[in-house]
Structures are given as C-alpha cells and as structure tokens.
Design a protein around this motif. Structure first.
Motif, PDB file in Angstrom:
ATOM      1  N   ASN A 162      34.000  53.224  39.421  1.00  0.00           N
ATOM      2  CA  ASN A 162      32.851  53.425  39.448  1.00  0.00           C
ATOM      3  C   ASN A 162      32.174  52.604  38.574  1.00  0.00           C
ATOM      4  OD1 ASN A 162      32.906  56.102  40.688  1.00  0.00           O
ATOM      5  ND2 ASN A 162      33.613  57.067  39.004  1.00  0.00           N
ATOM      6  N   PHE A 163      32.430  51.158  39.258  1.00  0.00           N
ATOM      7  CA  PHE A 163      31.559  49.917  38.456  1.00  0.00           C
ATOM      8  C   PHE A 163      30.660  49.397  39.343  1.00  0.00           C
ATOM      9  CE2 PHE A 163      35.975  49.475  36.819  1.00  0.00           C
ATOM     10  CZ  PHE A 163      35.967  49.619  35.533  1.00  0.00           C
ATOM     11  N   ALA A 164      29.659  49.125  38.685  1.00  0.00           N
ATOM     12  CA  ALA A 164      28.623  48.037  39.484  1.00  0.00           C
ATOM     13  C   ALA A 164      28.910  46.600  39.001  1.00  0.00           C
ATOM     14  CB  ALA A 164      27.255  48.193  38.663  1.00  0.00           C
ATOM     15  N   GLY A 165      28.447  45.692  39.707  1.00  0.00           N
ATOM     16  CA  GLY A 165      28.862  44.372  39.992  1.00  0.00           C
ATOM     17  C   GLY A 165      28.711  43.752  38.271  1.00  0.00           C
ATOM     18  N   LYS A 166      27.703  44.264  37.738  1.00  0.00           N
ATOM     19  CA  LYS A 166      27.508  43.731  36.406  1.00  0.00           C
ATOM     20  C   LYS A 166      28.863  44.019  35.299  1.00  0.00           C
ATOM     21  CE  LYS A 166      24.613  47.524  34.240  1.00  0.00           C
ATOM     22  NZ  LYS A 166      23.651  47.772  33.761  1.00  0.00           N
ATOM     23  N   HIS A 167      29.419  45.403  35.650  1.00  0.00           N
ATOM     24  CA  HIS A 167      30.585  45.868  34.938  1.00  0.00           C
ATOM     25  C   HIS A 167      31.693  44.970  35.219  1.00  0.00           C
ATOM     26  CE1 HIS A 167      28.100  49.657  35.202  1.00  0.00           C
ATOM     27  NE2 HIS A 167      28.012  49.257  33.987  1.00  0.00           N
ATOM     28  N   LEU A 168      31.899  44.538  36.876  1.00  0.00           N
ATOM     29  CA  LEU A 168      32.952  43.756  37.050  1.00  0.00           C
ATOM     30  C   LEU A 168      32.975  42.546  36.542  1.00  0.00           C
ATOM     31  CD1 LEU A 168      33.075  45.005  40.582  1.00  0.00           C
ATOM     32  CD2 LEU A 168      34.866  45.526  38.888  1.00  0.00           C
ATOM     33  N   ASP A 169      31.709  42.033  36.351  1.00  0.00           N
ATOM     34  CA  ASP A 169      31.708  40.770  35.738  1.00  0.00           C
ATOM     35  C   ASP A 169      31.816  40.717  34.369  1.00  0.00           C
ATOM     36  OD1 ASP A 169      30.514  39.837  38.004  1.00  0.00           O
ATOM     37  OD2 ASP A 169      28.423  39.942  37.459  1.00  0.00           O
ATOM     38  N   GLU A 170      31.478  41.727  33.495  1.00  0.00           N
ATOM     39  CA  GLU A 170      31.901  41.820  32.065  1.00  0.00           C
ATOM     40  C   GLU A 170      33.573  41.934  32.026  1.00  0.00           C
ATOM     41  OE1 GLU A 170      30.274  45.309  30.220  1.00  0.00           O
ATOM     42  OE2 GLU A 170      28.001  44.372  30.923  1.00  0.00           O
ATOM     43  N   VAL A 171      34.348  42.757  32.839  1.00  0.00           N
ATOM     44  CA  VAL A 171      35.630  42.862  32.770  1.00  0.00           C
ATOM     45  C   VAL A 171      36.289  41.385  32.974  1.00  0.00           C
ATOM     46  CG1 VAL A 171      37.747  43.655  34.123  1.00  0.00           C
ATOM     47  CG2 VAL A 171      35.851  45.415  33.692  1.00  0.00           C
ATOM     48  N   ILE A 172      35.814  40.678  33.992  1.00  0.00           N
ATOM     49  CA  ILE A 172      36.256  39.341  34.378  1.00  0.00           C
ATOM     50  C   ILE A 172      35.966  38.543  33.167  1.00  0.00           C
ATOM     51  CG2 ILE A 172      35.873  37.253  35.930  1.00  0.00           C
ATOM     52  CD1 ILE A 172      35.638  39.580  38.225  1.00  0.00           C
ATOM     53  N   ALA A 173      34.694  38.548  32.603  1.00  0.00           N
ATOM     54  CA  ALA A 173      34.470  37.785  31.368  1.00  0.00           C
ATOM     55  C   ALA A 173      35.606  37.756  30.340  1.00  0.00           C
ATOM     56  CB  ALA A 173      32.945  37.875  31.015  1.00  0.00           C
ATOM     57  N   TYR A 174      36.089  39.008  30.265  1.00  0.00           N
ATOM     58  CA  TYR A 174      36.877  39.383  28.937  1.00  0.00           C
ATOM     59  C   TYR A 174      38.251  38.594  29.181  1.00  0.00           C
ATOM     60  CZ  TYR A 174      33.809  41.926  26.216  1.00  0.00           C
ATOM     61  OH  TYR A 174      32.842  42.682  25.483  1.00  0.00           O
ATOM     62  N   GLY A 175      38.626  38.314  30.520  1.00  0.00           N
ATOM     63  CA  GLY A 175      39.694  37.632  30.875  1.00  0.00           C
ATOM     64  C   GLY A 175      40.741  38.413  31.608  1.00  0.00           C
ATOM     65  N   TYR A 176      40.151  39.759  32.443  1.00  0.00           N
ATOM     66  CA  TYR A 176      41.121  40.382  32.863  1.00  0.00           C
ATOM     67  C   TYR A 176      41.349  40.226  34.478  1.00  0.00           C
ATOM     68  CZ  TYR A 176      41.270  43.007  28.414  1.00  0.00           C
ATOM     69  OH  TYR A 176      41.384  43.587  27.069  1.00  0.00           O
ATOM     70  N   GLY A 177      40.268  39.483  34.978  1.00  0.00           N
ATOM     71  CA  GLY A 177      40.280  39.281  36.329  1.00  0.00           C
ATOM     72  C   GLY A 177      39.918  40.748  37.020  1.00  0.00           C
ATOM     73  N   PRO A 178      39.658  40.562  38.138  1.00  0.00           N
ATOM     74  CA  PRO A 178      39.036  41.716  39.208  1.00  0.00           C
ATOM     75  C   PRO A 178      40.167  42.755  38.962  1.00  0.00           C
ATOM     76  CG  PRO A 178      39.928  40.089  40.566  1.00  0.00           C
ATOM     77  CD  PRO A 178      39.959  39.547  39.433  1.00  0.00           C
ATOM     78  N   PRO A 179      39.522  44.329  39.155  1.00  0.00           N
ATOM     79  CA  PRO A 179      40.572  45.377  38.999  1.00  0.00           C
ATOM     80  C   PRO A 179      41.480  45.117  40.367  1.00  0.00           C
ATOM     81  CG  PRO A 179      38.270  46.191  39.431  1.00  0.00           C
ATOM     82  CD  PRO A 179      38.200  44.481  39.228  1.00  0.00           C
ATOM     83  N   ALA A 180      42.436  46.070  40.234  1.00  0.00           N
ATOM     84  CA  ALA A 180      43.556  46.110  41.419  1.00  0.00           C
ATOM     85  C   ALA A 180      42.957  47.115  42.380  1.00  0.00           C
ATOM     86  CB  ALA A 180      44.948  46.698  41.050  1.00  0.00           C
ATOM     87  N   VAL A 181      42.395  48.149  41.951  1.00  0.00           N
ATOM     88  CA  VAL A 181      41.418  49.202  42.834  1.00  0.00           C
ATOM     89  C   VAL A 181      40.335  49.856  41.811  1.00  0.00           C
ATOM     90  CG1 VAL A 181      41.911  51.794  43.492  1.00  0.00           C
ATOM     91  CG2 VAL A 181      43.996  50.221  43.153  1.00  0.00           C
ATOM     92  N   HIS A 182      39.393  50.013  42.814  1.00  0.00           N
ATOM     93  CA  HIS A 182      38.001  50.395  42.356  1.00  0.00           C
ATOM     94  C   HIS A 182      37.556  51.819  43.209  1.00  0.00           C
ATOM     95  CE1 HIS A 182      33.510  49.427  41.780  1.00  0.00           C
ATOM     96  NE2 HIS A 182      33.767  50.567  41.248  1.00  0.00           N
TER      97      HIS A 182
END
Length: 141
Positions: free
Chosen positions: A1-21
């Motif tokens: 249940n992420f918005a684009g901005k949440h995904l950007d934050e996850v990627i900025a922390y170095g985790y890459g995109p999630p496997a499943v959303h």
C-alpha cells in the motif's frame, strides 16, 4: 500500500524496489502510473479489493457494463473483475461469503477478456477513480 513517494524513500535507503506491492486494484481504482512503474522495475502486484467488498453494497458486482460482459461470456461478474486484474498483471486476493463463490473465483483461467472489454473496464478517468478501502496511500506520512 505504497504511494510513489514511499517507494522513492525505500529506494533512497538503498533497498531497491519491493518484490511485491499489495494494493487495491479494480476498474474504478487503478493507479496506472504506479502500475507502469512496477512493470518497469519488476515489482509484482498483489491485488486486493478487486470485487469492491461487501461494505460497498457490491457496487462493482452490480455495475451494468461489467454484468453485460459477464452475461455475454457466461461467467459471473466477479470472475470478470478478477480476470481483469489478472490480465493487468496482478495476482489477486479474493474472499467469498460462500464456498460456491470461492470455487467460482478460481475459475478465471478458462477465458480471456478481449481488448474492447479491457479498454471499457479501463476507461474510468483518473478524476472519477473511487477508492473503496482506507485512505489514499499518498495521504499517509
């Protein structure tokens, strides 16, 4: 249940995109930009709310256009809605109030919606989208 901005934050922390959303997905609520993003980055979509939920009074199941597609194909409206999500590339989570509904919900692989049917089901404008579960992801944090 992420918005684009949440995904950007996850990627900025170095985790890459999630496997499943896991996200709400049905013809009256689909974030095409987010779906395109996930297609590009390889994130799989797990869709919930495909049938609209009992709390909505079964509004998706009663939608005349979806019912016409189901009648023409000899399937249920629920099967049409679930098939739409699968053809959009999602795996679906669907409950049912009766065992017969659960069994029917599994019978979505014996037919495919045509281009015209998919286009019709995708035709709701972004301005008219109607989320049926919880707040907008973009409104959270």
């Amino acid at each position: 249940n992420f918005a684009g901005k949440h995904l950007d934050e996850v990627i900025a922390y170095g985790y890459g995109p999630p496997a499943v959303h896991q996200m709400e997905l049905h013809p009256l609520w689909h974030d095409d930009d987010l779906l395109s993003r996930h297609e590009k980055d390889g994130t799989k979509i797990q869709a919930f709310g495909c049938l609209g939920g009992a709390h909505t009074g079964a509004s998706l199941l009663r939608q005349p256009g979806f019912r016409k597609i189901a009648d023409r194909r000899g399937v249920t409206t629920a099967q049409v809605l679930l098939r739409w999500a699968v053809q959009r590339g999602a795996s679906v989570l669907a409950g049912g109030s009766k065992e017969a509904h659960l069994v029917d919900n599994l019978k979505i692989f014996g037919f495919e919606l045509g281009v015209d049917e998919m286009d019709f089901m995708d035709s709701n404008s972004q301005e008219a989208m109607k989320k049926m579960y919880g707040p907008l992801p973009s409104d959270i944090l």
